[in-house]
Design a protein around this motif. Structure first.
Motif, PDB file in Angstrom:
ATOM      1  N   TYR A  67       0.775  -1.190   0.119  1.00 54.29           N
ATOM      2  CA  TYR A  67       0.063  -0.056  -0.040  1.00 54.29           C
ATOM      3  C   TYR A  67       0.948   1.111  -0.001  1.00 54.29           C
ATOM      4  N   PRO A  68       0.231   2.493  -0.535  1.00 57.57           N
ATOM      5  CA  PRO A  68       1.168   3.538  -0.351  1.00 57.57           C
ATOM      6  C   PRO A  68       1.742   4.113   1.033  1.00 57.57           C
ATOM      7  N   GLY A  69       2.617   4.319   1.198  1.00 58.99           N
ATOM      8  CA  GLY A  69       3.236   4.529   2.555  1.00 58.99           C
ATOM      9  C   GLY A  69       3.310   3.309   3.532  1.00 58.99           C
ATOM     10  N   GLY A  70       3.268   2.179   2.871  1.00 60.05           N
ATOM     11  CA  GLY A  70       3.397   0.965   3.612  1.00 60.05           C
ATOM     12  C   GLY A  70       4.985   0.193   3.690  1.00 60.05           C
ATOM     13  N   LEU A  71       5.817   1.283   3.539  1.00 64.43           N
ATOM     14  CA  LEU A  71       7.128   0.737   3.743  1.00 64.43           C
ATOM     15  C   LEU A  71       7.569   0.961   5.293  1.00 64.43           C
ATOM     16  N   LYS A  72       8.172  -0.130   5.822  1.00 67.28           N
ATOM     17  CA  LYS A  72       8.539  -0.227   7.276  1.00 67.28           C
ATOM     18  C   LYS A  72       9.817  -0.663   7.191  1.00 67.28           C
ATOM     19  N   GLU A  73      10.691  -0.064   8.197  1.00 73.25           N
ATOM     20  CA  GLU A  73      11.971  -0.267   8.469  1.00 73.25           C
ATOM     21  C   GLU A  73      12.234  -0.661   9.888  1.00 73.25           C
ATOM     22  N   SER A  74      12.929  -1.577  10.083  1.00 69.36           N
ATOM     23  CA  SER A  74      13.237  -2.087  11.736  1.00 69.36           C
ATOM     24  C   SER A  74      14.666  -2.445  11.794  1.00 69.36           C
ATOM     25  N   THR A  75      15.377  -2.393  13.013  1.00 68.45           N
ATOM     26  CA  THR A  75      16.794  -2.444  13.036  1.00 68.45           C
ATOM     27  C   THR A  75      16.975  -4.128  13.166  1.00 68.45           C
TER      28      THR A  75
END
Length: 114
Positions: A67-75
């Motif tokens: 989805y638009p804006g659905g990029l998640k980043e985690s360490t």
């Protein structure tokens, strides 16, 4: 053929490249790129791998929901706390396998225990 690897005091990247080569069957004399080898790899003590403190804090993993804006980043530290060392090692091995239809088949032959 089944291979059992102990991850105690081994670097994650070196271990992942060794696993990828075994899964692809590069050590066999009957190696062919277009076939899945019958090799299975079992990794034990994944939580005892050597991982640098800087890598725990700075290495990031991306996931996209579609989805638009659905990029998640985690360490890496967050991924380890949520899913364990097995997920981090599986992701590293997946990155070292060929990006084709055989990749999923190779990963089915991998078992990781903490």
């Amino acid at each position: 053929m089944e291979y059992t690897l102990d991850a105690t005091n081994k670097s994650m990247g070196r271990l992942a490249s060794e696993i990828a080569a075994l899964l692809m069957g590069k050590n066999d004399t009957s190696f062919t790129r277009n076939n899945v080898s019958p090799n299975t790899v079992v990794v034990t003590n994944a939580s005892k791998m050597k991982v640098a403190q800087q890598k725990l804090d700075e290495k990031t993993y991306l996931s996209f929901s579609g989805y638009p804006g659905g990029l998640k980043e985690s360490t890496m530290k967050h991924v380890i706390s949520k899913k364990g060392y097995a997920e981090v090692l599986r992701t590293a091995v997946k990155g070292m396998l060929p990006k084709n239809k055989l990749q999923a088949e190779f990963l089915k032959h991998l078992t990781i225990s903490e």
